[in-house]
Design an enzyme around this catalytic site. Structure first.
Site, PDB file in Angstrom:
ATOM      1  N   ASP A 299       0.665  -1.229  -0.136  1.00 23.17           N
ATOM      2  CA  ASP A 299       0.159   0.130   0.171  1.00 23.17           C
ATOM      3  C   ASP A 299       0.914   1.248  -0.009  1.00 23.17           C
ATOM      4  OD1 ASP A 299      -2.121  -1.839   0.372  1.00 23.17           O
ATOM      5  OD2 ASP A 299      -2.213  -1.404   2.538  1.00 23.17           O
TER       6      ASP A 299
HETATM    7  P1  ADP Z   1       2.677  -6.381  -0.516  1.00 21.98           P
HETATM    8  O1  ADP Z   1       2.590  -5.768   0.933  1.00 21.98           O
HETATM    9  O2  ADP Z   1       1.426  -6.096  -1.105  1.00 21.98           O
HETATM   10  O3  ADP Z   1       2.796  -7.993  -0.376  1.00 21.98           O
HETATM   11  P2  ADP Z   1       5.400  -6.338  -1.350  1.00 21.98           P
HETATM   12  O4  ADP Z   1       5.712  -7.356  -0.150  1.00 21.98           O
HETATM   13  O5  ADP Z   1       5.718  -6.652  -2.851  1.00 21.98           O
HETATM   14  O6  ADP Z   1       3.695  -5.774  -1.195  1.00 21.98           O
HETATM   15  O7  ADP Z   1       6.153  -4.866  -0.735  1.00 21.98           O
HETATM   16  C1  ADP Z   1       6.092  -3.568  -1.595  1.00 21.98           C
HETATM   17  C2  ADP Z   1       7.369  -3.108  -1.646  1.00 21.98           C
HETATM   18  O8  ADP Z   1       7.676  -2.777  -0.211  1.00 21.98           O
HETATM   19  C3  ADP Z   1       8.659  -3.898  -2.159  1.00 21.98           C
HETATM   20  O9  ADP Z   1       8.619  -3.534  -3.524  1.00 21.98           O
HETATM   21  C4  ADP Z   1       9.660  -3.109  -1.609  1.00 21.98           C
HETATM   22  O10 ADP Z   1       9.978  -1.638  -2.032  1.00 21.98           O
HETATM   23  C5  ADP Z   1       9.173  -2.995  -0.181  1.00 21.98           C
HETATM   24  N1  ADP Z   1       9.441  -3.928   0.876  1.00 21.98           N
HETATM   25  C6  ADP Z   1       8.825  -4.758   1.414  1.00 21.98           C
HETATM   26  N2  ADP Z   1       9.395  -5.621   2.167  1.00 21.98           N
HETATM   27  C7  ADP Z   1      10.538  -5.325   2.162  1.00 21.98           C
HETATM   28  C8  ADP Z   1      11.872  -5.549   2.993  1.00 21.98           C
HETATM   29  N3  ADP Z   1      11.673  -6.656   3.779  1.00 21.98           N
HETATM   30  N4  ADP Z   1      12.866  -4.636   2.862  1.00 21.98           N
HETATM   31  C9  ADP Z   1      12.843  -3.641   1.826  1.00 21.98           C
HETATM   32  N5  ADP Z   1      11.749  -3.289   1.133  1.00 21.98           N
HETATM   33  C10 ADP Z   1      10.540  -3.987   1.418  1.00 21.98           C
HETATM   34 MG    MG Z   2      -0.551  -5.515  -1.004  1.00 19.08          MG
END
Ligand code: ADP
Ligand code: MG
Ligand code: MG
Length: 344
Positions: A299
């Site tokens: 988000d």
């Molecule tokens: P969602 O919350 O919809 O599952 P994601 O897990 O793909 O989305 O996370 C979205 C973005 O958040 C990633 O592309 C990255 O930029 C950031 N992000 C998520 N987890 C991490 C992490 N452990 N370390 C650094 N960035 C993160």
């Molecule tokens: Mg999401």
């Protein structure tokens, strides 16, 4: 003057009050919750919201995926840049939502349904697990009539971009289609989040009806996989799925569709309509001990990305802004952003 225009981004989805607390085994047992789960509230869960508020030092957060994104975009943009629409009740939960969005300067246009309680998401954290129990409540009663109210419609017409969270396909597809058509008619970007695997799985028809209007489509790896499966793409490769999303037929040919797939710590994949291959952008690394809570990372990413689009930044910059804001948000508890404000 574009530079001074207000409410340039119009967002639509389901406003929920997140009631988030560190709990324990006894609390999970009391409501028959699994430690790591996301469910819709049944009768036996109704007491959990008050319980968390009164007995567990709960943190109240203006939640709902797209409202998190709207708060995030507003966090990065000048005051009075973002407005969010959705349905709430006429109760103390709505009052809390109003206070929470005021804190970040997000304008909300809520459809108030006095007969139904405001949607709530109870979040019980135990160790690294979280159990989410959602009651959509009044969010489920949003309607086209509200969107068409003169004061709301003026904001729709005045906006320069639209962001819709996919969860709203379970609520009011006609309102989504109105925003789609406004975007195409005015050559303004329409940005869609897939939001959750069950949207492409079980709400395929309304989702696909809106697809020709997506200028940007954002999802994570599991949502991309669910889309591929429900649409028979015959691949589980996120690059190929991004490519397929970007190349779907499009209503407004003046904008090339962009598909953005995030995958947690793995690189963000971007496909642009008509281009060969995909672009890849590494995430902003964050030390393990700095991670507080990854809820809402996607988000937050969408919020930063939308802020970049509104500012007319390059695709690479918009992705970077998304990753920057996601990083800030996962250092906080819940889908929150740090104050005092940090600047990109
Ligand atoms: P969602 O919350 O919809 O599952 P994601 O897990 O793909 O989305 O996370 C979205 C973005 O958040 C990633 O592309 C990255 O930029 C950031 N992000 C998520 N987890 C991490 C992490 N452990 N370390 C650094 N960035 C993160
Ligand atoms: Mg999401
Ligand atoms: Mg994820």
């Amino acid at each position: 003057m574009a530079a001074t225009k207000e409410y340039r981004l119009f967002c639509l989805e389901n406003p929920l009050l997140d009631i988030q607390a560190f709990g324990n085994e006894a609390l999970l047992e009391k409501y028959g919750l699994k430690a790591n789960d996301a469910i819709l509230a049944e009768d036996k869960h109704q007491g959990i919201f008050e319980d968390l508020l009164n007995n567990y030092d709960a943190k109240l957060i203006a939640g709902g995926a797209a409202q998190n994104t709207a708060r995030g975009a507003q966090y990065m943009l000048p005051p009075n840049s973002v407005v969010f629409a959705g349905g709430v009740g006429d109760d103390k939960y709505a009052a809390i939502l109003h206070d929470a969005v005021k804190q970040v300067g997000l304008r909300v246009e809520y459809r108030v349904d006095p007969a139904v309680p405001t949607g709530r998401c109870g979040v019980v954290i135990t160790g690294h697990n979280r159990s989410m129990c959602t009651e959509l409540g009044a969010a489920n009663h949003y309607d086209l009539e509200h969107l068409k109210k003169p004061e709301v419609w003026a904001l729709v017409e005045g906006a320069e971009a639209y962001y819709v969270g996919g969860y709203h396909f379970t609520v009011c597809p006609p309102a989504i289609m109105e925003l789609c058509k406004q975007a195409a008619a005015g050559n303004k970007p329409f940005i869609l989040s897939l939001s959750a695997p069950f949207i492409p799985q079980f709400f395929k028809e309304p989702l696909d009806a809106s697809a020709p209007y997506w200028d940007y489509v954002i999802g994570n790896e599991t949502e991309a996989a669910a889309y591929a499966e429900s649409h028979g793409l015959g691949t589980t490769d996120v690059r190929q799925i991004a490519r397929a999303l970007a190349d779907l037929p499009k209503a407004n040919p003046a904008r090339k569709r962009v598909a953005v797939i995030t995958q947690g710590t793995e690189p963000t994949i971007v496909a642009v309509q008509g281009e060969d291959g995909v672009r890849e952008f590494a995430v902003h690394p964050i030390a393990k001990e700095e991670i507080n809570d990854t809820t809402g990372a996607g988000d937050a990413f969408a919020g930063g990305f939308c802020a970049g689009i509104i500012q007319g930044r390059s695709l690479a910059d918009a992705v970077d802004m998304g990753q920057w804001l996601a990083k800030l948000s996962i250092k906080e508890l819940g889908p929150s952003y740090p104050f005092p404000k940090q600047t990109y």
